[in-house]
Design a protein around this motif. Sequence first.
Motif, PDB file in Angstrom:
ATOM      1  N   UNK A  87      79.459  59.970  13.752  1.00 24.11           N
ATOM      2  CA  UNK A  87      78.466  60.909  14.278  1.00 24.11           C
ATOM      3  C   UNK A  87      78.890  62.353  14.024  1.00 24.11           C
ATOM      4  N   UNK A  88      80.149  62.639  14.264  1.00 17.59           N
ATOM      5  CA  UNK A  88      80.657  63.996  14.050  1.00 17.59           C
ATOM      6  C   UNK A  88      80.657  64.330  12.560  1.00 17.59           C
ATOM      7  N   UNK A  89      81.058  63.384  11.729  1.00 20.38           N
ATOM      8  CA  UNK A  89      81.083  63.610  10.284  1.00 20.38           C
ATOM      9  C   UNK A  89      79.681  63.918   9.762  1.00 20.38           C
ATOM     10  N   UNK A  90      78.682  63.231  10.279  1.00 22.57           N
ATOM     11  CA  UNK A  90      77.304  63.472   9.850  1.00 22.57           C
ATOM     12  C   UNK A  90      76.873  64.907  10.187  1.00 22.57           C
ATOM     13  N   UNK A  91      77.153  65.333  11.390  1.00 20.36           N
ATOM     14  CA  UNK A  91      76.789  66.694  11.797  1.00 20.36           C
ATOM     15  C   UNK A  91      77.540  67.724  10.967  1.00 20.36           C
ATOM     16  N   UNK A  92      78.832  67.509  10.738  1.00 23.86           N
ATOM     17  CA  UNK A  92      79.624  68.443   9.938  1.00 23.86           C
ATOM     18  C   UNK A  92      79.096  68.526   8.506  1.00 23.86           C
ATOM     19  N   UNK A  93      78.680  67.392   7.937  1.00 20.83           N
ATOM     20  CA  UNK A  93      78.115  67.381   6.583  1.00 20.83           C
ATOM     21  C   UNK A  93      76.823  68.191   6.538  1.00 20.83           C
ATOM     22  N   UNK A  94      75.992  68.051   7.548  1.00 19.22           N
ATOM     23  CA  UNK A  94      74.744  68.824   7.602  1.00 19.22           C
ATOM     24  C   UNK A  94      75.031  70.318   7.733  1.00 19.22           C
ATOM     25  N   UNK A  95      76.023  70.673   8.513  1.00 23.13           N
ATOM     26  CA  UNK A  95      76.388  72.078   8.668  1.00 23.13           C
ATOM     27  C   UNK A  95      76.920  72.667   7.367  1.00 23.13           C
ATOM     28  N   UNK A  96      77.657  71.860   6.635  1.00 23.75           N
ATOM     29  CA  UNK A  96      78.233  72.326   5.366  1.00 23.75           C
ATOM     30  C   UNK A  96      77.151  72.580   4.313  1.00 23.75           C
ATOM     31  N   UNK A  97      76.022  71.887   4.439  1.00 21.46           N
ATOM     32  CA  UNK A  97      74.915  72.082   3.496  1.00 21.46           C
ATOM     33  C   UNK A  97      74.291  73.466   3.635  1.00 21.46           C
ATOM     34  N   UNK A  98      74.491  74.063   4.802  1.00 22.94           N
ATOM     35  CA  UNK A  98      73.963  75.411   5.034  1.00 22.94           C
ATOM     36  C   UNK A  98      72.584  75.368   5.491  1.00 22.94           C
TER      37      UNK A  98
END
Length: 98
Positions: A87-98
Motif C-alpha cells: 500500500x505504501x509502495x503504491x502511494x510512493x510510486x504515484x507521488x514520484x510520477x508527479x
Amino acid sequence: MLIAFSITPLGVGESVGDLVADAVRVVRESGLPNRTDAMFTTMEGEWDEVMAVVKRAVDTVAAQAPRVSLVLKADIRPGVTDAMHAKVAHVEARLAEG
C-alpha cells in the motif's frame, strides 16, 4: 488482514512509555510483520492470529494498569499479502510520477 491499533494504559500517571513498550514487545515477539510509529502499531496476518496478539498485548498492559484504552482499525481483505508494504509502495510510486 492489516490491523492498526493503539494501547493506552490509564491510571498510571503521565508517563506510559514503559508500558507501551511492553505491548510493542508482545507484537514483535509474535513474529508477524509489524511496524510501530508515534501513534499506532500496524500488524499483518490472519484474523485469529492478529487478534490473539492484540489480546496478549492488552493483557500485558492490563496486568500493570487499572484501566486500558484500545483503539483498533482493520483492513480485512482476504487473499492479499504484504499489504503493509504494498500500500505504501503504491502511494510512493504515484507521488514520484508527479
